[in-house]
Design an enzyme around this catalytic site. Sequence first.
Site, PDB file in Angstrom:
ATOM      1  N   CYS A 180      50.644  42.078  45.978  1.00 58.31           N
ATOM      2  CA  CYS A 180      50.251  43.220  46.802  1.00 58.31           C
ATOM      3  C   CYS A 180      50.227  42.761  48.264  1.00 58.31           C
ATOM      4  CB  CYS A 180      48.882  43.744  46.383  1.00 58.31           C
ATOM      5  SG  CYS A 180      48.855  44.406  44.695  1.00 58.31           S
TER       6      CYS A 180
ATOM      7  N   ASN B 159      40.484  43.984  55.298  1.00 55.26           N
ATOM      8  CA  ASN B 159      39.946  42.727  55.810  1.00 55.26           C
ATOM      9  C   ASN B 159      41.106  41.792  56.149  1.00 55.26           C
ATOM     10  OD1 ASN B 159      37.030  43.214  55.389  1.00 55.26           O
ATOM     11  ND2 ASN B 159      37.654  43.384  53.245  1.00 55.26           N
TER      12      ASN B 159
ATOM     13  N   SER C  98      43.229  49.809  41.458  1.00 52.79           N
ATOM     14  CA  SER C  98      43.669  49.520  42.820  1.00 52.79           C
ATOM     15  C   SER C  98      44.839  50.441  43.142  1.00 52.79           C
ATOM     16  CB  SER C  98      44.092  48.048  42.942  1.00 52.79           C
ATOM     17  OG  SER C  98      42.986  47.196  42.759  1.00 52.79           O
TER      18      SER C  98
ATOM     19  N   CYS D 280      36.596  41.652  50.487  1.00 52.54           N
ATOM     20  CA  CYS D 280      37.633  42.147  49.587  1.00 52.54           C
ATOM     21  C   CYS D 280      39.026  41.880  50.147  1.00 52.54           C
ATOM     22  CB  CYS D 280      37.433  43.649  49.381  1.00 52.54           C
ATOM     23  SG  CYS D 280      38.587  44.377  48.218  1.00 52.54           S
TER      24      CYS D 280
ATOM     25  N   CYS E 297      31.512  38.823  41.775  1.00 58.78           N
ATOM     26  CA  CYS E 297      32.948  39.113  41.726  1.00 58.78           C
ATOM     27  C   CYS E 297      33.660  37.851  41.248  1.00 58.78           C
ATOM     28  CB  CYS E 297      33.428  39.520  43.116  1.00 58.78           C
ATOM     29  SG  CYS E 297      35.207  39.809  43.244  1.00 58.78           S
TER      30      CYS E 297
ATOM     31  N   GLU F 117      38.163  31.267  43.587  1.00 59.38           N
ATOM     32  CA  GLU F 117      36.959  31.624  44.310  1.00 59.38           C
ATOM     33  C   GLU F 117      36.223  32.749  43.603  1.00 59.38           C
ATOM     34  OE1 GLU F 117      38.714  30.332  48.700  1.00 59.38           O
ATOM     35  OE2 GLU F 117      38.211  32.437  48.352  1.00 59.38           O
TER      36      GLU F 117
ATOM     37  N   CYS G   3      47.853  35.095  41.868  1.00 56.84           N
ATOM     38  CA  CYS G   3      48.210  36.402  41.328  1.00 56.84           C
ATOM     39  C   CYS G   3      49.712  36.605  41.469  1.00 56.84           C
ATOM     40  CB  CYS G   3      47.468  37.515  42.063  1.00 56.84           C
ATOM     41  SG  CYS G   3      47.736  39.169  41.345  1.00 56.84           S
TER      42      CYS G   3
ATOM     43  N   SER H 269      38.998  45.558  37.265  1.00 59.11           N
ATOM     44  CA  SER H 269      39.839  46.194  38.275  1.00 59.11           C
ATOM     45  C   SER H 269      41.298  45.817  38.015  1.00 59.11           C
ATOM     46  CB  SER H 269      39.434  45.739  39.674  1.00 59.11           C
ATOM     47  OG  SER H 269      40.302  46.289  40.646  1.00 59.11           O
TER      48      SER H 269
ATOM     49  N   CYS I 135      46.866  41.764  50.324  1.00 60.81           N
ATOM     50  CA  CYS I 135      45.886  40.906  49.645  1.00 60.81           C
ATOM     51  C   CYS I 135      46.225  39.432  49.860  1.00 60.81           C
ATOM     52  CB  CYS I 135      45.861  41.239  48.153  1.00 60.81           C
ATOM     53  SG  CYS I 135      44.718  40.217  47.198  1.00 60.81           S
TER      54      CYS I 135
END
Length: 357
Positions: free
Chosen positions: A117, A295, A217, A338, A106, A93, A113, A195, A120
């Site tokens: 984390c 979020n 981060s 985010c 973005c 995305e 990933c 990032s 996330c």
Amino acid sequence: MNEKQNLLNYNQQALNDFFAKLGEKPYRTKQIMKWIYKDHVFDFNQMLNLSKKLREQLTEIACIDFPTVVSKNHALDGVVKWVIDMGSENNVEMVYIPEKDRGTLCISSQVGCALACTFCSTGYQGFNRNLSTAEIIAQVLIANLHLTSSGKRISNVVFMGMGEPMLNEEAVYSACDLLLDDLSFGLSRRKVTISSSGVVPALERMSERVPVSLAISLHAPTDDLRDELVPINKKYPIKELMRACDVYLNAGTQERHILFEYVMLKGVNDSQQHAEQLAKLLKGVSAKVNLIPFNPFPQSEYQVSSVRTIEKFQNILFSQGIRTMTRRTRGEDVDAACGQLAGKVKDKTKRTDARRN
């Protein structure tokens, strides 16, 4: 038969080398980059300032290929989210965030990933593979093609989508070369941001390789808490991370700054003590802190800190001379905020299977 070479994988130097092997002069690079990145022409047969022989040769050995857009969703606040098919049951995305004075894209650097984390959504999907330079750059081209017709522009590009950019260094660096190159996108170094969660050796290499902006981060001021939130901290603890940040800040001749991202999690990392510890950690560092209201996503048990708590946290940092801003949540109604990007990942780590059992 050899696989055709996707020219979106090549920065200017790589294209020079490509054409040199064909016996062509370097000006061919400028010609084809203009066709691709300025004129948005992707069919070699339409590039009429190339010789007929070269057009035929390129058609035989090369291509300009894009992944397919699966869906495009518009949020009520103007944010646009694309879901892009990367093949083999994998989607990534990307998100466009319009502001009054800029438009930020973005983009993703990996399918999923591997860093896991805990706050996330991408981390919960697992990891499949790195994206190629072509797949990264295609995201920017796709967004450009979609946005131009509506009079919108991309002024900033941030590697803050799916994946850890510093675990896909060469493709990300090559993509940055194209983003900065006047023959392609022509963005300034301050308008491109990588990032990272803190892959220390890669951060040190990045300091010399690409002169773009850096965001870290961070999300916790102590190792004990960061080990829990950002597991890569167990390998590269905060002291090593800050040393790598110092290397970045002192590399090159132009002044540099770092943006430290800090997601606000209710009752986890948002206390007065945490704010004071963060201020102490960043004292004297040329940096800005970006406080990010958490979020939510279905798999998470975290909650967002209250507005009052975030304001109090911000004021403590301000009082200690730390430049701080609070990020406004955007695109939440289409899961484009985010930490919410999930895509579709055929997980090779088997981490998602382990969570189910």
